[in-house]
Scaffold this motif. Structure first.
Motif, PDB file in Angstrom:
ATOM      1  N   ALA A  32       0.818  -1.218   0.000  1.00  0.00           N
ATOM      2  CA  ALA A  32       0.000   0.000   0.000  1.00  0.00           C
ATOM      3  C   ALA A  32       0.851   1.267   0.000  1.00  0.00           C
ATOM      4  O   ALA A  32       0.515   2.244  -0.657  1.00  0.00           O
ATOM      5  N   LEU A  33       1.955   1.253   0.715  1.00  0.00           N
ATOM      6  CA  LEU A  33       2.758   2.460   0.904  1.00  0.00           C
ATOM      7  C   LEU A  33       3.804   2.705  -0.176  1.00  0.00           C
ATOM      8  O   LEU A  33       4.009   3.835  -0.586  1.00  0.00           O
ATOM      9  N   TRP A  34       4.466   1.679  -0.619  1.00  0.00           N
ATOM     10  CA  TRP A  34       5.643   1.849  -1.451  1.00  0.00           C
ATOM     11  C   TRP A  34       5.321   2.326  -2.859  1.00  0.00           C
ATOM     12  O   TRP A  34       6.192   2.760  -3.575  1.00  0.00           O
ATOM     13  N   ARG A  35       4.082   2.231  -3.289  1.00  0.00           N
ATOM     14  CA  ARG A  35       3.745   2.734  -4.618  1.00  0.00           C
ATOM     15  C   ARG A  35       3.014   4.067  -4.556  1.00  0.00           C
ATOM     16  O   ARG A  35       2.488   4.548  -5.551  1.00  0.00           O
ATOM     17  N   ASN A  36       2.974   4.647  -3.384  1.00  0.00           N
ATOM     18  CA  ASN A  36       2.309   5.937  -3.192  1.00  0.00           C
ATOM     19  C   ASN A  36       3.210   6.868  -2.391  1.00  0.00           C
ATOM     20  O   ASN A  36       3.992   6.422  -1.571  1.00  0.00           O
ATOM     21  N   SER A  37       3.053   8.133  -2.621  1.00  0.00           N
ATOM     22  CA  SER A  37       3.733   9.138  -1.815  1.00  0.00           C
ATOM     23  C   SER A  37       2.654   9.910  -1.075  1.00  0.00           C
ATOM     24  O   SER A  37       1.815  10.562  -1.691  1.00  0.00           O
ATOM     25  N   ILE A  38       2.668   9.799   0.232  1.00  0.00           N
ATOM     26  CA  ILE A  38       1.622  10.440   1.034  1.00  0.00           C
ATOM     27  C   ILE A  38       2.170  11.759   1.575  1.00  0.00           C
ATOM     28  O   ILE A  38       2.927  11.787   2.529  1.00  0.00           O
ATOM     29  N   ASN A  39       1.790  12.844   0.914  1.00  0.00           N
ATOM     30  CA  ASN A  39       2.264  14.178   1.276  1.00  0.00           C
ATOM     31  C   ASN A  39       1.140  15.043   1.833  1.00  0.00           C
ATOM     32  O   ASN A  39       1.190  16.261   1.721  1.00  0.00           O
ATOM     33  N   LEU A  40       0.147  14.429   2.398  1.00  0.00           N
ATOM     34  CA  LEU A  40      -1.020  15.175   2.864  1.00  0.00           C
ATOM     35  C   LEU A  40      -0.692  16.256   3.880  1.00  0.00           C
ATOM     36  O   LEU A  40      -1.232  17.348   3.810  1.00  0.00           O
ATOM     37  N   ALA A  41       0.148  15.940   4.823  1.00  0.00           N
ATOM     38  CA  ALA A  41       0.429  16.898   5.887  1.00  0.00           C
ATOM     39  C   ALA A  41       0.940  18.214   5.308  1.00  0.00           C
ATOM     40  O   ALA A  41       0.463  19.290   5.678  1.00  0.00           O
ATOM     41  N   GLU A  42       1.897  18.116   4.376  1.00  0.00           N
ATOM     42  CA  GLU A  42       2.473  19.321   3.794  1.00  0.00           C
ATOM     43  C   GLU A  42       1.427  20.125   3.011  1.00  0.00           C
ATOM     44  O   GLU A  42       1.461  21.345   2.988  1.00  0.00           O
ATOM     45  N   LEU A  43       0.499  19.430   2.357  1.00  0.00           N
ATOM     46  CA  LEU A  43      -0.536  20.126   1.598  1.00  0.00           C
ATOM     47  C   LEU A  43      -1.411  21.008   2.486  1.00  0.00           C
ATOM     48  O   LEU A  43      -1.967  22.001   2.043  1.00  0.00           O
ATOM     49  N   PHE A  44      -1.543  20.606   3.759  1.00  0.00           N
ATOM     50  CA  PHE A  44      -2.367  21.352   4.704  1.00  0.00           C
ATOM     51  C   PHE A  44      -1.525  22.190   5.662  1.00  0.00           C
ATOM     52  O   PHE A  44      -2.034  22.700   6.659  1.00  0.00           O
ATOM     53  N   GLY A  45      -0.214  22.314   5.372  1.00  0.00           N
ATOM     54  CA  GLY A  45       0.654  23.129   6.211  1.00  0.00           C
ATOM     55  C   GLY A  45       0.924  22.533   7.580  1.00  0.00           C
ATOM     56  O   GLY A  45       1.215  23.257   8.526  1.00  0.00           O
ATOM     57  N   LYS A  46       0.851  21.211   7.689  1.00  0.00           N
ATOM     58  CA  LYS A  46       1.072  20.518   8.965  1.00  0.00           C
ATOM     59  C   LYS A  46       2.369  19.710   8.887  1.00  0.00           C
ATOM     60  O   LYS A  46       2.788  19.304   7.807  1.00  0.00           O
ATOM     61  N   PRO A  47       2.971  19.432  10.038  1.00  0.00           N
ATOM     62  CA  PRO A  47       4.146  18.549  10.022  1.00  0.00           C
ATOM     63  C   PRO A  47       3.710  17.099   9.779  1.00  0.00           C
ATOM     64  O   PRO A  47       2.574  16.720  10.076  1.00  0.00           O
ATOM     65  N   LYS A  48       4.611  16.286   9.242  1.00  0.00           N
ATOM     66  CA  LYS A  48       4.299  14.881   8.959  1.00  0.00           C
ATOM     67  C   LYS A  48       3.861  14.140  10.225  1.00  0.00           C
ATOM     68  O   LYS A  48       3.045  13.227  10.166  1.00  0.00           O
ATOM     69  N   GLU A  49       4.410  14.548  11.353  1.00  0.00           N
ATOM     70  CA  GLU A  49       4.070  13.899  12.620  1.00  0.00           C
ATOM     71  C   GLU A  49       2.606  14.107  13.005  1.00  0.00           C
ATOM     72  O   GLU A  49       2.072  13.391  13.841  1.00  0.00           O
ATOM     73  N   ALA A  50       1.945  15.080  12.393  1.00  0.00           N
ATOM     74  CA  ALA A  50       0.534  15.358  12.703  1.00  0.00           C
ATOM     75  C   ALA A  50      -0.425  14.366  12.041  1.00  0.00           C
ATOM     76  O   ALA A  50      -1.595  14.315  12.403  1.00  0.00           O
TER      77      ALA A  50
END
Length: 115
Positions: A32-50
């Motif tokens: 599920a993960l290795w074929r996707n790049s999950i950049n949602l946090a940055e799109l909403f101005g949040k840190p990845k840890e959020a």
């Protein structure tokens, strides 16, 4: 701020000869993960840890899954892993059955509702 689910990814993994439910589940997560790049946090101005990452693993023997090992697959985020009954155990003529695990990964953020 309420929790908003923004993304769901799915994966499938197997343990061909060892009936290892954790390994099959780990392969499903990586699928599920290795074929996707999950950049949602940055799109909403949040840190990845959020990112709030809720993982559901389906296998025939959920009590055999080491959820802590699976949580370590994720490099960041607030991780919750649950194993439930599902997946497949496929008998083989000789040896242990082949295990197939399914993974669902839900990614959420705490966001202000739009006015």
């Amino acid at each position: 701020m309420p929790k908003h689910r923004l993304l769901t990814e799915f994966g499938i993994g197997s343990s061909l000869r060892h009936q290892d439910y954790t390994s099959a589940a780990q392969r499903a997560l990586k699928d599920a993960l290795w074929r996707n790049s999950i950049n949602l946090a940055e799109l909403f101005g949040k840190p990845k840890e959020a990112m709030i990452i809720d993982v559901e693993i389906a296998v025939q023997e959920p009590e055999q899954v080491d959820c802590d090992t699976l949580a370590s697959v994720f490099p960041y985020g607030q991780i919750s892993v649950t194993a439930v009954k599902g997946g497949l155990d496929i008998p083989r003529p000789v040896g242990l059955p082949t295990v197939i695990a399914n993974a669902a990964i839900n990614v959420s953020l705490m966001l202000e509702p739009k006015s």
